[in-house]
Scaffold this active site. Structure first.
Site, PDB file in Angstrom:
ATOM      1  N   GLU A  90     -10.355  -0.523  11.196  1.00 50.45           N
ATOM      2  CA  GLU A  90      -9.266  -1.236  10.530  1.00 50.45           C
ATOM      3  C   GLU A  90      -8.026  -0.353  10.421  1.00 50.45           C
ATOM      4  O   GLU A  90      -8.139   0.861  10.245  1.00 50.45           O
ATOM      5  CB  GLU A  90      -9.735  -1.700   9.138  1.00 50.45           C
ATOM      6  CG  GLU A  90     -10.793  -2.779   9.278  1.00 50.45           C
ATOM      7  CD  GLU A  90     -11.435  -3.189   7.959  1.00 50.45           C
ATOM      8  OE1 GLU A  90     -11.276  -2.480   6.950  1.00 50.45           O
ATOM      9  OE2 GLU A  90     -12.097  -4.230   7.959  1.00 50.45           O
ATOM     10  N   CYS A 103      -0.829   2.578   8.874  1.00 47.04           N
ATOM     11  CA  CYS A 103      -1.910   3.414   8.347  1.00 47.04           C
ATOM     12  C   CYS A 103      -3.057   3.349   9.369  1.00 47.04           C
ATOM     13  O   CYS A 103      -3.592   2.278   9.638  1.00 47.04           O
ATOM     14  CB  CYS A 103      -2.337   2.869   6.983  1.00 47.04           C
ATOM     15  SG  CYS A 103      -3.782   3.700   6.314  1.00 47.04           S
ATOM     16  N   CYS A 110     -17.203   7.341   7.965  1.00 47.33           N
ATOM     17  CA  CYS A 110     -16.774   8.668   7.507  1.00 47.33           C
ATOM     18  C   CYS A 110     -17.985   9.423   6.999  1.00 47.33           C
ATOM     19  O   CYS A 110     -18.883   8.842   6.407  1.00 47.33           O
ATOM     20  CB  CYS A 110     -15.741   8.522   6.389  1.00 47.33           C
ATOM     21  SG  CYS A 110     -15.051  10.110   5.858  1.00 47.33           S
ATOM     22  N   CYS A 114     -17.258   9.939  -0.052  1.00 44.27           N
ATOM     23  CA  CYS A 114     -16.619   9.846  -1.371  1.00 44.27           C
ATOM     24  C   CYS A 114     -17.189   8.610  -2.080  1.00 44.27           C
ATOM     25  O   CYS A 114     -17.272   7.525  -1.484  1.00 44.27           O
ATOM     26  CB  CYS A 114     -15.103   9.736  -1.234  1.00 44.27           C
ATOM     27  SG  CYS A 114     -14.400  11.158  -0.378  1.00 44.27           S
ATOM     28  N   CYS A 117     -15.259   5.186  -2.361  1.00 40.20           N
ATOM     29  CA  CYS A 117     -14.601   4.697  -1.143  1.00 40.20           C
ATOM     30  C   CYS A 117     -15.544   3.826  -0.308  1.00 40.20           C
ATOM     31  O   CYS A 117     -16.676   4.222  -0.037  1.00 40.20           O
ATOM     32  CB  CYS A 117     -14.136   5.901  -0.326  1.00 40.20           C
ATOM     33  SG  CYS A 117     -13.599   5.487   1.338  1.00 40.20           S
ATOM     34  N   CYS A 331      -6.109   1.785  -0.671  1.00 43.92           N
ATOM     35  CA  CYS A 331      -6.783   3.082  -0.576  1.00 43.92           C
ATOM     36  C   CYS A 331      -8.267   2.983  -0.917  1.00 43.92           C
ATOM     37  O   CYS A 331      -8.635   2.459  -1.961  1.00 43.92           O
ATOM     38  CB  CYS A 331      -6.104   4.027  -1.561  1.00 43.92           C
ATOM     39  SG  CYS A 331      -6.917   5.591  -1.684  1.00 43.92           S
TER      40      CYS A 331
HETATM   41  S1  SF4 Z   1     -11.850   8.694   0.853  1.00 47.69           S
HETATM   42 FE1  SF4 Z   1     -13.259   7.571   2.210  1.00 47.69          FE
HETATM   43  S2  SF4 Z   1     -12.368   7.737   4.256  1.00 47.69           S
HETATM   44 FE2  SF4 Z   1     -11.376   9.304   2.948  1.00 47.69          FE
HETATM   45  S3  SF4 Z   1     -12.615  11.160   3.260  1.00 47.69           S
HETATM   46 FE3  SF4 Z   1     -13.491  10.105   1.455  1.00 47.69          FE
HETATM   47  S4  SF4 Z   1     -15.123   8.821   2.326  1.00 47.69           S
HETATM   48 FE4  SF4 Z   1     -13.832   9.437   4.025  1.00 47.69          FE
END
Ligand code: SF4
Length: 341
Positions: A90, A103, A110, A114, A117, A331
């Site tokens: 995306e 963006c 990933c 996090c 996220c 975000c």
């Molecule tokens: S915020 Fe999400 S996309 Fe960004 S580094 Fe952390 S897990 Fe990865």
């Protein structure tokens, strides 16, 4: 060869060494792909037919077509692009006149995990190639009559974890023979992984740096950003200061306020102390709920209290509007699990 993912220097080498063509062909090719943005060698009318056939046999130009588009009330549009192996990534187009910001994603998924996220919660699938990163930008540009003025690497993935592809994409995007978005209009965002900021610092250009801090208290940050274990706050701060002094540019600290986690006055005080001797601006964001994550948005009183604590103590603090939150394009919200189709 994925020709649209080659920097100008790499393209020159490929044309001369691999294809045995005259070096000036590289300039022609680069301009057709990155300035005029054609997607077939056969559209390159100033190249002879035999050379075009040769290029067509040896190379490929990557073009991404959106397989899903969702527009938010604030004009932000989220695009889903299907890659050749059926991965879906995306990218987001954010109008904020006179700016139009793209963006971009650097990974499918990933590894950083996090906890707030959506991308991180979905796990890591693969790195994107340079041509796939650049093709997102061109896919977004083709959907707008306005010129994209800014690029942020804040989509899916940790850009520094896919550094070679990021580095080449930066080179292509900022090259004045192509789409030519100046380095100062490009920002790379990182949660801070060992060696990441240092590698960006080694590049000649003055790319913007944004650090997703989210807490200046080590234990809180570890809860939100588990990979922070590998780069404690003290070392992260050292890297940030090095970047600022080497590039002569202020950096951005991203701080996503989450109710009961990092929105207290103790957290604000730690942030003020951490940021006090760094040339930076602080972007506060309000957490956007993510399916399955155990976090809540803070109420407006807590946000105001936090902001007002910071205002007299820090150089620049902004409460950033979270663009596209109603379409899960804000975000921390990108990722297949929250697609609204
Ligand atoms: S915020 Fe999400 S996309 Fe960004 S580094 Fe952390 S897990 Fe990865």
């Amino acid at each position: 060869m994925k020709v649209s993912g080659l920097t100008f220097a790499q393209l020159k080498k490929w044309v001369a060494v691999d294809l045995g063509m005259k070096p000036y062909r590289a300039q022609q090719l680069f301009s057709w792909i990155h300035l005029k943005r054609v997607i077939s060698f056969h559209q390159m009318t100033d190249i002879s037919l035999s050379a075009r056939n040769r290029l067509d046999r040896a190379g490929e130009i990557t073009a991404l077509e959106s397989c899903d588009t969702i527009a938010a009330d604030d004009g932000t549009v989220k695009y889903s692009f299907a890659l050749e192996d059926s991965e879906v990534i995306e990218s987001v187009l954010i109008p904020d006149p006179p700016r139009l910001t793209a963006c971009l994603s650097t990974q499918a998924g990933c590894r950083c995990g996090c906890t707030f996220c959506q991308t991180g919660r979905g796990g890591f699938r693969r790195n994107l190639r340079t041509d796939e990163i650049v093709a997102q930008l061109y896919g977004l540009q083709s959907s707008s009559t306005d010129r994209i003025t800014n690029v942020v690497f804040m989509g899916m993935g940790e850009p520094m974890d896919n550094f070679p592809a990021l580095r080449d994409a930066l080179s292509i995007i900022s090259d004045d023979r192509g789409i030519c978005i100046g380095a100062r209009k490009i920002t790379v965002s990182t949660v801070g992984i060992p060696g990441g900021i240092e590698k960006l610092m080694q590049l000649d250009s003055q790319y913007g740096l944004a650090v997703s801090l989210h807490s200046a208290v080590e234990s809180t940050r570890l809860k939100l950003v588990p990979v922070a274990k590998a780069l404690p706050l003290r070392e992260l701060k050292r890297d940030m200061k090095d970047y600022i002094s080497r590039k002569g540019r202020r950096i951005t600290l991203e701080y996503c306020l989450i109710a009961g986690i990092n929105d207290s006055l103790e957290e604000a005080s730690a942030l003020a102390e951490f940021a006090g001797d760094i040339e930076c601006k602080i972007n506060l964001l309000i957490y956007n709920p993510v399916e399955g994550a155990p976090y809540r948005r803070p109420d407006i009183e807590s946000v105001n209290r936090f902001m007002h604590y910071l205002y007299p103590r820090c150089q620049a603090v902004m409460l950033r509007r979270s663009r596209g939150s109603d379409i899960a394009a804000a975000c921390g919200q990108l990722g297949p699990a929250v697609r609204n189709d």
